[in-house]
Motif scaffolding. Sequence first.
Motif, PDB file in Angstrom:
ATOM      1  N   ARG A 175      39.812  51.730  46.484  1.00 22.77           N
ATOM      2  CA  ARG A 175      40.325  50.378  46.710  1.00 22.77           C
ATOM      3  C   ARG A 175      40.175  49.960  48.169  1.00 22.77           C
ATOM      4  O   ARG A 175      40.951  49.182  48.709  1.00 22.77           O
ATOM      5  CB  ARG A 175      41.790  50.262  46.274  1.00 22.77           C
ATOM      6  N   ASP A 176      39.146  50.509  48.828  1.00 20.02           N
ATOM      7  CA  ASP A 176      38.892  50.170  50.221  1.00 20.02           C
ATOM      8  C   ASP A 176      38.477  48.707  50.369  1.00 20.02           C
ATOM      9  O   ASP A 176      38.882  48.034  51.305  1.00 20.02           O
ATOM     10  CB  ASP A 176      37.780  51.064  50.810  1.00 20.02           C
ATOM     11  N   GLU A 177      37.625  48.269  49.452  1.00 14.46           N
ATOM     12  CA  GLU A 177      37.126  46.909  49.557  1.00 14.46           C
ATOM     13  C   GLU A 177      36.931  46.307  48.176  1.00 14.46           C
ATOM     14  O   GLU A 177      36.483  46.970  47.252  1.00 14.46           O
ATOM     15  CB  GLU A 177      35.801  46.884  50.320  1.00 14.46           C
ATOM     16  N   GLY A 178      37.292  45.035  48.046  1.00 11.00           N
ATOM     17  CA  GLY A 178      37.094  44.317  46.799  1.00 11.00           C
ATOM     18  C   GLY A 178      36.557  42.931  47.066  1.00 11.00           C
ATOM     19  O   GLY A 178      36.705  42.393  48.168  1.00 11.00           O
ATOM     20  N   GLU A 179      35.912  42.345  46.070  1.00 13.03           N
ATOM     21  CA  GLU A 179      35.377  40.989  46.180  1.00 13.03           C
ATOM     22  C   GLU A 179      36.281  40.028  45.414  1.00 13.03           C
ATOM     23  O   GLU A 179      36.679  40.304  44.288  1.00 13.03           O
ATOM     24  CB  GLU A 179      33.955  40.934  45.615  1.00 13.03           C
ATOM     25  N   VAL A 180      36.616  38.915  46.037  1.00 18.39           N
ATOM     26  CA  VAL A 180      37.509  37.947  45.403  1.00 18.39           C
ATOM     27  C   VAL A 180      36.682  36.858  44.714  1.00 18.39           C
ATOM     28  O   VAL A 180      35.667  36.406  45.234  1.00 18.39           O
ATOM     29  CB  VAL A 180      38.482  37.321  46.419  1.00 18.39           C
ATOM     30  N   ASP A 181      37.141  36.466  43.534  1.00 16.64           N
ATOM     31  CA  ASP A 181      36.475  35.420  42.764  1.00 16.64           C
ATOM     32  C   ASP A 181      37.554  34.510  42.178  1.00 16.64           C
ATOM     33  O   ASP A 181      38.379  34.951  41.385  1.00 16.64           O
ATOM     34  CB  ASP A 181      35.630  36.045  41.659  1.00 16.64           C
ATOM     35  N   PHE A 182      37.560  33.228  42.566  1.00 16.46           N
ATOM     36  CA  PHE A 182      38.566  32.294  42.074  1.00 16.46           C
ATOM     37  C   PHE A 182      38.234  31.760  40.687  1.00 16.46           C
ATOM     38  O   PHE A 182      39.105  31.253  39.998  1.00 16.46           O
ATOM     39  CB  PHE A 182      38.737  31.128  43.058  1.00 16.46           C
ATOM     40  N   GLY A 183      36.989  31.871  40.272  1.00 16.48           N
ATOM     41  CA  GLY A 183      36.617  31.397  38.941  1.00 16.48           C
ATOM     42  C   GLY A 183      36.862  29.910  38.763  1.00 16.48           C
ATOM     43  O   GLY A 183      36.720  29.122  39.690  1.00 16.48           O
ATOM     44  N   ALA A 184      37.256  29.503  37.545  1.00 17.85           N
ATOM     45  CA  ALA A 184      37.480  28.089  37.243  1.00 17.85           C
ATOM     46  C   ALA A 184      38.813  27.608  37.817  1.00 17.85           C
ATOM     47  O   ALA A 184      39.725  28.404  38.051  1.00 17.85           O
ATOM     48  CB  ALA A 184      37.456  27.875  35.732  1.00 17.85           C
ATOM     49  N   TRP A 185      38.921  26.293  38.019  1.00 11.89           N
ATOM     50  CA  TRP A 185      40.152  25.707  38.530  1.00 11.89           C
ATOM     51  C   TRP A 185      41.277  25.823  37.504  1.00 11.89           C
ATOM     52  O   TRP A 185      41.047  25.766  36.303  1.00 11.89           O
ATOM     53  CB  TRP A 185      39.954  24.225  38.832  1.00 11.89           C
ATOM     54  N   GLU A 186      42.510  25.936  37.991  1.00 16.83           N
ATOM     55  CA  GLU A 186      43.711  25.809  37.161  1.00 16.83           C
ATOM     56  C   GLU A 186      44.415  24.503  37.528  1.00 16.83           C
ATOM     57  O   GLU A 186      44.430  24.102  38.697  1.00 16.83           O
ATOM     58  CB  GLU A 186      44.677  26.977  37.391  1.00 16.83           C
ATOM     59  N   GLY A 187      45.006  23.853  36.522  1.00 15.17           N
ATOM     60  CA  GLY A 187      45.821  22.672  36.763  1.00 15.17           C
ATOM     61  C   GLY A 187      45.046  21.404  37.042  1.00 15.17           C
ATOM     62  O   GLY A 187      43.829  21.325  36.862  1.00 15.17           O
ATOM     63  N   ILE A 188      45.783  20.384  37.476  1.00 14.80           N
ATOM     64  CA  ILE A 188      45.198  19.083  37.802  1.00 14.80           C
ATOM     65  C   ILE A 188      44.530  19.153  39.161  1.00 14.80           C
ATOM     66  O   ILE A 188      45.149  19.547  40.149  1.00 14.80           O
ATOM     67  CB  ILE A 188      46.273  17.983  37.794  1.00 14.80           C
TER      68      ILE A 188
END
Length: 204
Positions: A175-188
Amino acid sequence: MTSRVVIFDSRLSTNPQGLVLAKTVVPKAAGDVTVNSNALKKTEAVIAEVAAAARGLKSPVDLTIMCHGKSQKLIGPDGAVVRIVGGTGLDIGTPGLMHSNISLVRSWKGLFSKIILLACAVGYHESKASPMKTKFDGTVFCGQLAIHSGATVIASEALQEYEVTPSTFKSILTRDEGEVDFGAWEGIVKSYNPKTGVGSLYNP
């Protein structure tokens, strides 16, 4: 072809519930230039570095901000805290970009065509008819960000979900390094006009 600058705040390594997702987190798609942000870096320094990065790119340039949204208390008619909500600003550097210092982004004027806020509930606001109260209105923050920067601002009213996946095979274990992905929007999601600061519904 649109160039891209990304502000990436390392506090995304810990989710809003306090769970450590990885020791170091990086954007899944770094874009053209990534400006790093953290709790030890001054907000003014992050903003200045972003401006310098944009000046070195060919227009048009978009800015994507990946960070936690600042929160506030939602107060009910009886004065009790109903829940914690957004609408206060962005956790980029220290103290962060807020209603009180939003004019700092005037140095971005003319540099960006669009600013995308991948952060939780930045555009949160309460209806005027609601008996519940918040101190700050996220739609005002987003509108002022658009006006001061001269760029169209895209932001959601809701909490945003993001995933952190191991960036290497070794990271699966360490768990030294991970890639972040927000994907699709949530909400309005709304788009804020840089001339008026008014938000309108945005279809991603």
